[in-house]
Design an enzyme around this catalytic site. Structure first.
Site, PDB file in Angstrom:
ATOM      1  CE  LYS A 196      -3.883  -2.251   2.301  1.00 37.21           C
ATOM      2  NZ  LYS A 196      -4.567  -2.595   3.553  1.00 37.21           N
TER       3      LYS A 196
ATOM      4  CD  GLN B 180      -3.211  -3.978   6.749  1.00 37.80           C
ATOM      5  OE1 GLN B 180      -3.106  -3.084   5.926  1.00 37.80           O
ATOM      6  NE2 GLN B 180      -3.923  -5.062   6.525  1.00 37.80           N
TER       7      GLN B 180
ATOM      8  CG  ASP C  53      -9.531   0.575   5.155  1.00 38.64           C
ATOM      9  OD1 ASP C  53      -9.212   0.233   3.990  1.00 38.64           O
ATOM     10  OD2 ASP C  53      -8.848   0.334   6.149  1.00 38.64           O
TER      11      ASP C  53
END
Ligand code: NDP
Length: 295
Positions: free
Chosen positions: A53, A97, A120
């Site tokens: 990422k 994460q 997200d």
């Protein structure tokens, strides 16, 4: 002829578009989108995702703020960091994460991210906005994996309106938002799950099958109607024996070899949905920047 939907290529195209857009935004505003990436501990898979990422974000011109914290960090200290990032002017997106260590309440941490910086798209406010929005609102922060699936479906150039879509799986991060997105495209949506009866028949009725289950090769070839489109979200590590040696292999939730005989288009695993998830994270960060700078 079955079309193999190349997620790597579609994701690369999206990243190229984002890079161009970020260059223009930089010229206009003198700033670039910023993404804070928070990792707790050293779960191997998380380290791989975070690295990937971070690399992709930098490549499109997003500034990355790395926060790698020790496993034993308290929930209180993690929430403090999120609060700092919520108030940091050059951070537009925050990614925590998952999974987090057991002593930390994941939902409490996700809920503490400011909804405007929710890279997200998991915050309850953004989940609610997705459910309410009836049209294609480009300012929404939508969960990355299902949005990636939608981009791939749209890339096929077919009219989604009125299609029978079956989403297998009802998780908050994939199944439910996928169903919402398909509903917004005017599909007739069925959500199947572990309690669904005669799931094979439910699937056989579908023009579009999205499998997000976490069970290797669960969707068999004869569950797929001739000409249906199959999107396989699943990522499962299995062990196979090659010439007497055990090897690890990644497979999806769909039996690809069988299903591709009936499908008109299908995503492979790996190389299908996976690359789209990261590209859509970068998209969300850019959207958050544009929302803030009113571009
Ligand atoms: P979850 O475990 O959160 O959800 C799985 C869903 O599948 C649940 O709704 C469950 O039903 C349903 N299910 C389980 N067994 C069956 C069954 N036998 N028949 C029908 N439905 C069943 O998983 P996620 O949504 O997080 O992930 C799903 C898959 O997608 C995983 O393989 C994951 O690794 C992968 N994934 C891939 C991503 C990518 O970038 N490509 C990103 C995220 C996930 P119930 O609710 O009734 O328990």
């Amino acid at each position: 002829m079955t079309t193999l939907i190349n997620g790597k290529e579609v994701a690369q195209n999206l990243r190229n578009e984002l890079k161009k857009e970020i260059d223009i935004l930089k010229t206009k505003t003198g700033k670039v989108p910023g993404l804070a990436v928070v990792q707790v501990g050293n779960v191997a898979a998380s380290s791989v995702y975070v690295k990937s990422k971070t690399k992709s974000a930098k490549e499109v011109g997003i500034e990355v703020f790395d926060h790698h914290l020790p496993d034993e960090i308290t929930q209180e200290d993690l929430l403090k960091l999120v609060n700092t990032l919520n108030n940091q002017y050059n951070v537009n997106g925050i990614l925590v994460q998952l999974p987090l260590p057991k002593h930390i309440n994941e939902q409490a941490v996700l809920d503490s991210i400011h909804p405007d910086k929710d890279a997200d798209g998991f915050h309850p406010l953004n989940v609610g906005k997705l459910s309410i929005a009836s049209d294609n609102d480009e300012s929404l922060l939508v969960p990355c994996t299902p949005y990636g699936c939608l981009i791939m479906l749209k890339g096929l150039g077919i009219d989604l309106s009125g299609k029978n879509a079956v989403v297998i799986g009802r998780s908050n991060i994939v199944g439910k938002p996928m169903a919402q997105l398909l509903l917004k495209e005017s599909c007739t949506v069925t959500i199947a799950h572990s309690k669904t009866k005669n799931i094979e028949d439910v699937c056989r009725n579908a023009d579009i099958v999205v499998a997000a289950v976490g069970r290797p090769k669960m969707v068999k070839g004869d569950w797929v109607k001739k000409g249906a489109i199959v999107i396989d979200v699943g990522i499962n590590r299995i062990t196979i024996e090659v010439e007497g040696v055990e090897k690890n292999k990644l497979v999806g939730d769909v039996d690809f070899d069988e299903a591709s005989k009936n499908a008109s288009a299908i995503t492979p695993v790996p190389g299908g949905v996976g690359p789209m998830t990261i590209a859509c994270l970068l998209r969300n960060t850019t959207i958050a920047f544009k929302n803030k700078t009113k571009q």
